[in-house]
Design an enzyme around this catalytic site. Structure first.
Site, PDB file in Angstrom:
ATOM      1  N   GLU A 286      39.439   2.205   9.205  1.00 14.24           N
ATOM      2  CA  GLU A 286      40.293   2.852  10.229  1.00 14.24           C
ATOM      3  C   GLU A 286      42.102   2.973   9.318  1.00 14.24           C
ATOM      4  O   GLU A 286      42.326   1.600   8.366  1.00 14.24           O
ATOM      5  CB  GLU A 286      39.682   1.202  10.930  1.00 14.24           C
ATOM      6  CG  GLU A 286      41.413   2.130  12.674  1.00 14.24           C
ATOM      7  CD  GLU A 286      41.377   3.103  12.899  1.00 14.24           C
ATOM      8  OE1 GLU A 286      40.455   3.752  13.540  1.00 14.24           O
ATOM      9  OE2 GLU A 286      41.811   4.458  12.729  1.00 14.24           O
TER      10      GLU A 286
ATOM     11  N   GLU B  73      49.989   1.088  13.275  1.00 13.28           N
ATOM     12  CA  GLU B  73      50.504   0.625  14.561  1.00 13.28           C
ATOM     13  C   GLU B  73      51.839   0.718  15.073  1.00 13.28           C
ATOM     14  O   GLU B  73      51.665   1.455  14.741  1.00 13.28           O
ATOM     15  CB  GLU B  73      50.813  -1.443  14.605  1.00 13.28           C
ATOM     16  CG  GLU B  73      49.306  -1.953  15.150  1.00 13.28           C
ATOM     17  CD  GLU B  73      49.792  -3.335  14.727  1.00 13.28           C
ATOM     18  OE1 GLU B  73      50.969  -3.766  14.251  1.00 13.28           O
ATOM     19  OE2 GLU B  73      48.976  -3.935  13.819  1.00 13.28           O
TER      20      GLU B  73
ATOM     21  N   LEU C 139      59.094   6.130   0.528  1.00 13.49           N
ATOM     22  CA  LEU C 139      60.507   6.612  -0.052  1.00 13.49           C
ATOM     23  C   LEU C 139      61.386   6.106   0.740  1.00 13.49           C
ATOM     24  O   LEU C 139      62.459   6.004   0.198  1.00 13.49           O
ATOM     25  CB  LEU C 139      60.379   7.915  -0.716  1.00 13.49           C
ATOM     26  CG  LEU C 139      59.725   8.165  -1.916  1.00 13.49           C
ATOM     27  CD1 LEU C 139      60.012   8.723  -2.707  1.00 13.49           C
ATOM     28  CD2 LEU C 139      59.255   6.810  -3.398  1.00 13.49           C
TER      29      LEU C 139
ATOM     30  N   CYS D  99      48.347  -5.999   7.769  1.00 11.67           N
ATOM     31  CA  CYS D  99      47.522  -5.224   6.980  1.00 11.67           C
ATOM     32  C   CYS D  99      47.577  -5.199   5.003  1.00 11.67           C
ATOM     33  O   CYS D  99      47.327  -5.953   4.157  1.00 11.67           O
ATOM     34  CB  CYS D  99      47.787  -3.918   7.423  1.00 11.67           C
ATOM     35  SG  CYS D  99      46.438  -4.053   9.016  1.00 11.67           S
TER      36      CYS D  99
ATOM     37  N   LYS E  64      48.053  -8.632   2.953  1.00 13.20           N
ATOM     38  CA  LYS E  64      47.010  -9.302   3.147  1.00 13.20           C
ATOM     39  C   LYS E  64      45.934  -8.299   2.529  1.00 13.20           C
ATOM     40  O   LYS E  64      45.132  -9.335   1.330  1.00 13.20           O
ATOM     41  CB  LYS E  64      46.730 -10.233   4.566  1.00 13.20           C
ATOM     42  CG  LYS E  64      45.989  -9.426   5.133  1.00 13.20           C
ATOM     43  CD  LYS E  64      44.933  -9.029   5.926  1.00 13.20           C
ATOM     44  CE  LYS E  64      44.487  -8.616   6.966  1.00 13.20           C
ATOM     45  NZ  LYS E  64      42.965  -7.435   6.831  1.00 13.20           N
TER      46      LYS E  64
ATOM     47  N   LYS F 140      57.892  -3.731  11.947  1.00  6.57           N
ATOM     48  CA  LYS F 140      58.020  -3.021  12.004  1.00  6.57           C
ATOM     49  C   LYS F 140      59.000  -2.201  13.270  1.00  6.57           C
ATOM     50  O   LYS F 140      58.146  -2.446  13.887  1.00  6.57           O
ATOM     51  CB  LYS F 140      57.072  -2.212  10.988  1.00  6.57           C
ATOM     52  CG  LYS F 140      55.711  -1.397  11.992  1.00  6.57           C
ATOM     53  CD  LYS F 140      54.989  -0.323  11.150  1.00  6.57           C
ATOM     54  CE  LYS F 140      53.813   0.146  11.913  1.00  6.57           C
ATOM     55  NZ  LYS F 140      52.828   1.132  11.524  1.00  6.57           N
TER      56      LYS F 140
ATOM     57  N   ARG G 230      53.412 -10.301  12.276  1.00  5.46           N
ATOM     58  CA  ARG G 230      52.770 -11.056  11.454  1.00  5.46           C
ATOM     59  C   ARG G 230      53.216 -10.973  10.514  1.00  5.46           C
ATOM     60  O   ARG G 230      53.780  -9.642   9.664  1.00  5.46           O
ATOM     61  CB  ARG G 230      51.405 -10.331  11.652  1.00  5.46           C
ATOM     62  CG  ARG G 230      50.321 -11.068  12.412  1.00  5.46           C
ATOM     63  CD  ARG G 230      49.240 -10.830  12.177  1.00  5.46           C
ATOM     64  NE  ARG G 230      48.453  -9.268  13.433  1.00  5.46           N
ATOM     65  CZ  ARG G 230      47.432  -8.514  12.808  1.00  5.46           C
ATOM     66  NH1 ARG G 230      46.787  -9.027  12.698  1.00  5.46           N
ATOM     67  NH2 ARG G 230      47.416  -7.337  13.197  1.00  5.46           N
TER      68      ARG G 230
HETATM   69  N1  LIG Z   1      45.857  -3.555  13.239  1.00  2.00           N
HETATM   70  C1  LIG Z   1      46.064  -2.411  12.278  1.00  2.00           C
HETATM   71  O1  LIG Z   1      46.811  -1.564  12.200  1.00  2.00           O
HETATM   72  C2  LIG Z   1      44.942  -1.950  11.428  1.00  2.00           C
HETATM   73  C3  LIG Z   1      44.432  -1.106  11.313  1.00  2.00           C
HETATM   74  C4  LIG Z   1      43.178  -0.417  10.138  1.00  2.00           C
HETATM   75  C5  LIG Z   1      42.820  -1.165   9.890  1.00  2.00           C
HETATM   76  N2  LIG Z   1      42.408  -2.764  10.229  1.00  2.00           N
HETATM   77  C6  LIG Z   1      41.980  -3.990  10.218  1.00  2.00           C
HETATM   78  O2  LIG Z   1      41.708  -3.876  11.343  1.00  2.00           O
HETATM   79  C7  LIG Z   1      41.160  -5.573  11.582  1.00  2.00           C
HETATM   80  C8  LIG Z   1      41.306  -6.228  13.079  1.00  2.00           C
HETATM   81  O3  LIG Z   1      42.414  -5.843  12.778  1.00  2.00           O
HETATM   82  P1  LIG Z   1      43.874  -6.087  14.796  1.00  2.00           P
HETATM   83  O4  LIG Z   1      44.933  -6.211  13.663  1.00  2.00           O
HETATM   84  O5  LIG Z   1      43.036  -5.473  15.177  1.00  2.00           O
HETATM   85  O6  LIG Z   1      43.571  -8.161  14.367  1.00  2.00           O
HETATM   86  P2  LIG Z   1      43.458  -8.697  15.332  1.00  2.00           P
HETATM   87  O7  LIG Z   1      44.260  -9.886  14.906  1.00  2.00           O
HETATM   88  O8  LIG Z   1      44.980  -7.852  16.231  1.00  2.00           O
HETATM   89  O9  LIG Z   1      42.524  -8.528  16.120  1.00  2.00           O
HETATM   90  C9  LIG Z   1      41.189  -9.009  15.889  1.00  2.00           C
HETATM   91  C10 LIG Z   1      40.324  -9.372  17.484  1.00  2.00           C
HETATM   92  O10 LIG Z   1      39.113 -10.035  17.208  1.00  2.00           O
HETATM   93  C11 LIG Z   1      38.679 -11.368  17.860  1.00  2.00           C
HETATM   94  N3  LIG Z   1      37.616 -11.984  16.688  1.00  2.00           N
HETATM   95  C12 LIG Z   1      37.823 -13.120  16.302  1.00  2.00           C
HETATM   96  N4  LIG Z   1      36.687 -13.076  16.003  1.00  2.00           N
HETATM   97  C13 LIG Z   1      35.947 -12.540  16.634  1.00  2.00           C
HETATM   98  C14 LIG Z   1      33.563 -12.833  16.912  1.00  2.00           C
HETATM   99  N5  LIG Z   1      33.275 -13.507  16.609  1.00  2.00           N
HETATM  100  N6  LIG Z   1      33.771 -11.746  17.440  1.00  2.00           N
HETATM  101  C15 LIG Z   1      34.156 -11.279  18.619  1.00  2.00           C
HETATM  102  N7  LIG Z   1      35.460 -10.886  18.244  1.00  2.00           N
HETATM  103  C16 LIG Z   1      36.414 -11.703  17.558  1.00  2.00           C
HETATM  104  C17 LIG Z   1      39.771 -11.875  18.035  1.00  2.00           C
HETATM  105  O11 LIG Z   1      40.389 -12.783  19.172  1.00  2.00           O
HETATM  106  C18 LIG Z   1      41.033 -10.808  18.144  1.00  2.00           C
HETATM  107  O12 LIG Z   1      41.096 -10.224  19.126  1.00  2.00           O
HETATM  108  C19 LIG Z   1      41.688  -6.491  10.285  1.00  2.00           C
HETATM  109  O13 LIG Z   1      40.193  -6.236   9.473  1.00  2.00           O
HETATM  110  C20 LIG Z   1      42.715  -5.292  10.328  1.00  2.00           C
HETATM  111  O14 LIG Z   1      42.873  -5.353   8.554  1.00  2.00           O
HETATM  112  C21 LIG Z   1      44.043  -3.127  11.049  1.00  2.00           C
END
Ligand SMILES: NC(=O)c1ccc[n+]([C@@H]2O[C@H](COP(=O)([O-])OP(=O)(O)OC[C@H]3O[C@@H](n4cnc5c(N)ncnc54)[C@H](O)[C@@H]3O)[C@@H](O)[C@H]2O)c1
Length: 441
Positions: A156, A160, A258, A268, A271, A331, A338
């Protein structure tokens, strides 16, 4: 007309909630699952637990269509969907750089254990190299007989603050698959996006999962590159904003990412580059990404530089000084704090004895939970009240629009440090302010 498919979304945080609502918008029947019962209750009631422009409306449309609902039950989601997207978090482990894979593993295992019919499990979380193959094995071992599930990877790229647009009109789709059937299912589920002209890259699992970390590493490198140039500008007297403008006209370089400033943060980029280095070390290829160590270091040095500038502006010590901070989110157009550079700087100044007042248009609650020791203010003007110095640390449009005249008689001194290089220096200086920005004379 799109065929309506039964879709499960596991993990309804920033990514999962947007993906679930987006899938409903694409015409599918969607069940979102989270282990956080409070989050599930909120989403079911139409409340988005975080700020993302347009998402509450999209969630409301989904719920009222009757095609979107949320659950905490893996048995429910397993029985209600034929294609499951795993969207749970992969945060940095405490005490080291690796990604914490416990959530992805637990979610995948819990889902696989409840499967009753053949389906497709699609990884969407950002993960270290080798995860997809490992999870394919985990699904195979865990799924009951008769519920043979294929595993695919579909990274993905949503940002945000722009998540809706990025979900409905992504600039590319990447499908990591092991067979034609999985590719066909992914093409079906994304048919509206593909019909709209979105390019699709079909590849293997290893390449698909690597695309995301490679993309984030590139973006982080571009930001740190211009911030390294800002460091040079600070000793030569050059102007990093003009430098970036001149570089950006070269279409091999381009102007985006830039903008010199306080650097990247959030859930993201930091980490992801650290997890990439940690995984590369395990794979014996750490040299290939050793430049990321410097990318990370440059990024963190900008925060230290901002703190030094504040100390310098306040005559060598911030002790007892009032500092107004504009911005807390990592941002603009997000309430995500985070690894927020703004809050990192604010709390460092507070711990050096400053009295720091913070204002952010959307991230106040999240900031207060994480940094309760800071003083939170009702508005940008409120944060500026009696301030000896203002720091502009998250580039919300609201701060750019602010007329320095509004602050007449409010602050104790007319000093502003622009950590995002987003304010108009001439505007502030002509109003009698001392204006300084990172990398600018
Ligand atoms: N936030 C972004 O902009 C973005 C963009 C691209 C990719 N990602 C990736 O997507 C993933 C999720 O990111 P996020 O920002 O949405 O994180 P987040 O912390 O907002 O959401 C994660 C969710 O997963 C849930 N969760 C945890 N353990 C679980 C389980 N065992 N079963 C079901 N649900 C469970 C949590 O309760 C939480 O609601 C990460 O790997 C991140 O790197 C995030």
């Amino acid at each position: 007309m799109t065929e309506s498919l039964r879709v499960g979304v596991i993990g309804t945080g920033y990514l999962g909630t947007t993906h679930a609502a987006g899938m409903t918008e694409m015409g599918h029947q969607v069940v979102g699952l989270d282990v956080d019962a409070e989050k599930v209750a909120q989403l079911s009631a139409g409340q988005v637990p975080f700020f993302e422009p347009g998402l509450p409306e999209m969630l409301a449309r989904g719920l009222s269509s009757g095609r979107l609902r949320f659950t905490t039950s893996f048995a429910d989601v397993a029985a209600s969907a034929d294609i499951h997207f795993v969207c749970v978090g992969t945060p940095q482990q405490i005490g080291n750089n690796s990604a914490d894979m416990r959530f992805v593993d637990a979610a995948t295992r819990s889902l696989a254990a409840e499967l009753t019919t053949p389906c497709l499990v699609v990884g969407k979380s950002t993960v270290p190299a080798g995860t997809a193959t490992r999870l394919a094995e985990l699904v195979r071992e865990t799924a009951p007989a008769g519920a043979a599930a294929d595993l695919a990877w579909n990274p993905e790229f949503l940002r945000e603050g722009h998540a809706l647009r990025d979900t409905i009109h992504p600039d590319r789709l990447v499908f990591g698959v092991t067979n034609e059937g999985s590719e066909r299912r992914l093409r079906d589920v994304y048919s509206t996006v593909i019909d709209g002209g979105c390019p699709v890259v079909v590849t293997d699992l290893a390449t698909a999962e690597l695309v995301k970390v490679a993309a984030n590493s590139f973006l982080a490198t571009k930001i740190s590159f211009i911030n390294a140039m800002a460091e040079i500008c600070e000793v030569t007297g050059a102007d990093v904003a003009t430098l970036a403008e001149a570089l950006g006209h070269d279409d091999r370089i381009g102007p985006r990412f830039l903008h010199a400033g306080l650097g990247f943060g959030g859930g993201c980029l930091p980490k992801d580059i650290r997890a990439f280095m940690a995984r590369a070390e395990e794979l014996g290829v750490v040299q290939a990404v050793s430049f990321l160590r410097e990318v990370d270091a440059i990024n963190l040095r900008r925060r230290a530089r901002m703190i030094d500038l504040a100390v310098e502006e306040l005559g060598g010590s911030v002790e007892g000084k009032r500092i107004g901070v504009w911005g807390a989110a990592f941002k603009p157009d997000s309430d995500d704090v985070r690894d927020s550079p703004a809050l990192d700087v604010a709390s460092a100044l507070q711990s050096r004895g400053a009295n720091v007042g913070v204002y952010d248009p959307k991230a106040m609650d999240n900031a207060a939970k994480k940094y309760p020791q800071l003083d939170y203010c009702h508005s940008a003007v409120d944060a500026a009240r009696d301030a000896d110095l203002i720091l502009h640390l998250t580039e919300w449009a609201e701060f750019r629009m602010l007329d320095p005249a509004t602050l007449a008689g409010i602050t104790r001194a007319k000093r502003i440090l622009d950590g995002r290089g987003a304010l108009n220096p001439a505007f502030w200086r002509s109003a009698g302010w001392t204006y300084r920005a990172l990398g600018r004379p």
